[in-house]
Design a protein around this motif. Structure first.
Motif, PDB file in Angstrom:
ATOM      1  N   PHE A   1      13.481   1.580  -4.812  1.00 21.10           N
ATOM      2  CA  PHE A   1      14.084   2.161  -3.758  1.00 21.10           C
ATOM      3  C   PHE A   1      13.807   2.319  -2.801  1.00 21.10           C
ATOM      4  O   PHE A   1      14.232   2.604  -2.271  1.00 21.10           O
ATOM      5  N   LEU A   2      11.796   2.539  -3.252  1.00 21.72           N
ATOM      6  CA  LEU A   2      10.862   2.807  -1.801  1.00 21.72           C
ATOM      7  C   LEU A   2      11.140   0.929  -0.865  1.00 21.72           C
ATOM      8  O   LEU A   2      10.963   1.512   0.251  1.00 21.72           O
ATOM      9  N   ALA A   3      11.089   0.217  -1.582  1.00 25.90           N
ATOM     10  CA  ALA A   3      10.815  -0.909  -1.293  1.00 25.90           C
ATOM     11  C   ALA A   3      12.091  -1.671  -0.412  1.00 25.90           C
ATOM     12  O   ALA A   3      12.020  -2.653   0.362  1.00 25.90           O
ATOM     13  N   THR A   4      13.625  -0.945  -1.312  1.00 28.33           N
ATOM     14  CA  THR A   4      14.354  -1.674  -0.172  1.00 28.33           C
ATOM     15  C   THR A   4      15.253  -0.692   1.340  1.00 28.33           C
ATOM     16  O   THR A   4      14.860  -0.531   1.681  1.00 28.33           O
ATOM     17  N   THR A   5      14.608   0.916   0.653  1.00 27.05           N
ATOM     18  CA  THR A   5      14.106   1.500   2.002  1.00 27.05           C
ATOM     19  C   THR A   5      13.299   0.568   3.220  1.00 27.05           C
ATOM     20  O   THR A   5      14.385   0.942   4.100  1.00 27.05           O
ATOM     21  N   LEU A   6      12.350   0.644   2.923  1.00 26.36           N
ATOM     22  CA  LEU A   6      11.115  -0.200   3.193  1.00 26.36           C
ATOM     23  C   LEU A   6      11.768  -1.252   4.872  1.00 26.36           C
ATOM     24  O   LEU A   6      11.936  -1.623   5.587  1.00 26.36           O
TER      25      LEU A   6
ATOM     26  N   LEU B   1       1.241  -1.074  -0.134  1.00 20.56           N
ATOM     27  CA  LEU B   1       0.226   0.014  -0.379  1.00 20.56           C
ATOM     28  C   LEU B   1       0.680   1.011  -0.172  1.00 20.56           C
ATOM     29  O   LEU B   1       0.613   2.354  -0.699  1.00 20.56           O
ATOM     30  N   THR B   2       2.448   1.227  -0.149  1.00 22.38           N
ATOM     31  CA  THR B   2       2.671   1.803   0.296  1.00 22.38           C
ATOM     32  C   THR B   2       3.249   2.845  -0.986  1.00 22.38           C
ATOM     33  O   THR B   2       3.176   3.828  -1.457  1.00 22.38           O
ATOM     34  N   VAL B   3       4.250   1.629  -1.578  1.00 17.96           N
ATOM     35  CA  VAL B   3       4.561   1.934  -3.049  1.00 17.96           C
ATOM     36  C   VAL B   3       3.222   2.227  -3.833  1.00 17.96           C
ATOM     37  O   VAL B   3       2.977   3.398  -4.260  1.00 17.96           O
TER      38      VAL B   3
ATOM     39  N   LEU C   1       2.434  -4.899  -9.531  1.00 17.96           N
ATOM     40  CA  LEU C   1       1.413  -4.254  -8.870  1.00 17.96           C
ATOM     41  C   LEU C   1       0.674  -3.594  -8.884  1.00 17.96           C
ATOM     42  O   LEU C   1      -0.839  -3.917  -9.211  1.00 17.96           O
ATOM     43  N   PHE C   2       1.035  -2.257  -9.947  1.00 20.87           N
ATOM     44  CA  PHE C   2       0.113  -2.043 -11.300  1.00 20.87           C
ATOM     45  C   PHE C   2      -0.291  -2.367 -12.248  1.00 20.87           C
ATOM     46  O   PHE C   2      -0.732  -1.768 -12.375  1.00 20.87           O
ATOM     47  N   LEU C   3       0.368  -3.585 -12.883  1.00 21.98           N
ATOM     48  CA  LEU C   3       0.053  -3.899 -14.036  1.00 21.98           C
ATOM     49  C   LEU C   3      -1.604  -4.724 -13.843  1.00 21.98           C
ATOM     50  O   LEU C   3      -2.002  -4.393 -14.220  1.00 21.98           O
ATOM     51  N   PHE C   4      -0.957  -5.687 -12.874  1.00 22.05           N
ATOM     52  CA  PHE C   4      -2.440  -6.643 -13.066  1.00 22.05           C
ATOM     53  C   PHE C   4      -2.491  -6.609 -11.250  1.00 22.05           C
ATOM     54  O   PHE C   4      -4.079  -7.438 -11.109  1.00 22.05           O
ATOM     55  N   LEU C   5      -1.911  -6.816 -10.046  1.00 21.07           N
ATOM     56  CA  LEU C   5      -2.383  -7.429  -8.903  1.00 21.07           C
ATOM     57  C   LEU C   5      -2.820  -6.621  -8.333  1.00 21.07           C
ATOM     58  O   LEU C   5      -4.184  -7.284  -7.666  1.00 21.07           O
ATOM     59  N   HIS C   6      -3.159  -5.003  -7.951  1.00 21.13           N
ATOM     60  CA  HIS C   6      -3.768  -4.543  -7.147  1.00 21.13           C
ATOM     61  C   HIS C   6      -5.217  -4.549  -8.561  1.00 21.13           C
ATOM     62  O   HIS C   6      -6.278  -4.791  -7.039  1.00 21.13           O
ATOM     63  N   ASN C   7      -5.512  -4.674  -9.535  1.00 19.24           N
ATOM     64  CA  ASN C   7      -6.604  -4.800  -9.502  1.00 19.24           C
ATOM     65  C   ASN C   7      -7.539  -5.586  -8.905  1.00 19.24           C
ATOM     66  O   ASN C   7      -8.375  -6.015  -8.949  1.00 19.24           O
ATOM     67  N   ILE C   8      -6.700  -7.229  -8.817  1.00 20.64           N
ATOM     68  CA  ILE C   8      -7.248  -8.392  -9.052  1.00 20.64           C
ATOM     69  C   ILE C   8      -7.768  -8.192  -7.125  1.00 20.64           C
ATOM     70  O   ILE C   8      -8.676  -8.718  -6.819  1.00 20.64           O
ATOM     71  N   VAL C   9      -6.920  -7.348  -6.346  1.00 20.23           N
ATOM     72  CA  VAL C   9      -7.548  -7.802  -4.816  1.00 20.23           C
ATOM     73  C   VAL C   9      -8.790  -6.664  -5.198  1.00 20.23           C
ATOM     74  O   VAL C   9      -9.246  -6.912  -4.421  1.00 20.23           O
TER      75      VAL C   9
END
Length: 198
Positions: A82-87, A60-62, A132-140
């Protein structure tokens, strides 16, 4: 009611259920992967239940922070990396502070930093971001939209309550040696009153 509050333009109901689904999916994927690597059933969660909230927070942060760049796959890949590595790095610091250890070790991976980060993992986060942006979030989103709202609220509340209980029990198991003897005596005294034991 808090379910109707708005978070980044979405109702809390949707955001909470997205979070729970990502947390469960993360646990499934990581537990399967580590079970294959370890050649035995491995629970990758801190608790006994099937949840890894770091995946819910991470996804959700991403999603919320990088949504403005979702039309540019190249930029999305590197910003997600970069963002996920920081997390991942911040999570490691918190885990070391609370538990005195980190639950992963990249020391055998090339281009790693103190076993906490590695290039392979960072590149994987970039691809996960694209997915996440191409398909996963749409599925969720579709999954949540197909759950009757009352069932989602009741089920979501039950899952959250069970996870909190599970988390507190896991924290006790991990930290019980650090609890002063007086606290343990007090706990035994309270339990004794309820059970009739002296």
């Amino acid at each position: 009611m808090w379910w109707n509050k708005v978070i980044f333009g979405w109702s809390a109901y949707h955001v909470v259920l997205w979070f729970l689904i990502y947390s469960i999916l993360g646990w499934i994927v990581e537990s399967i992967y580590m079970s294959i690597c370890n050649r035995e059933i491995t629970n990758r969660g801190f608790t006994r239940g099937p949840m890894c909230p770091i995946y819910g927070f991470g996804a959700l942060t991403v999603f919320f922070l990088l949504r403005p760049y979702s039309e540019n796959p190249f930029r999305l890949f590197f910003m997600g990396m970069f963002l996920a590595t920081t997390l991942e790095f911040l999570t490691a610091l918190v885990m070391r502070r609370i538990f005195g250890e980190i639950w992963w070790d990249y020391t055998d991976k090339p281009f790693n930093y103190r076993g906490i980060l590695c290039l392979e993992s960072s590149v994987a986060w970039g691809f996960y971001t694209l997915g996440l942006f191409l398909f996963l979030h749409n599925i969720v989103v579709n999954m949540v939209d197909h759950i009757p709202v009352l069932a989602g609220k009741v089920g979501g509340s039950i899952i959250i309550i069970l996870y909190i209980i599970d988390f507190m029990a896991a924290m006790y198991r991990e930290k019980k040696d650090d609890i002063p003897d007086k606290m343990l005596e007090w706990k035994d005294s309270v339990i004794g009153r309820f059970t009739g034991e002296d």
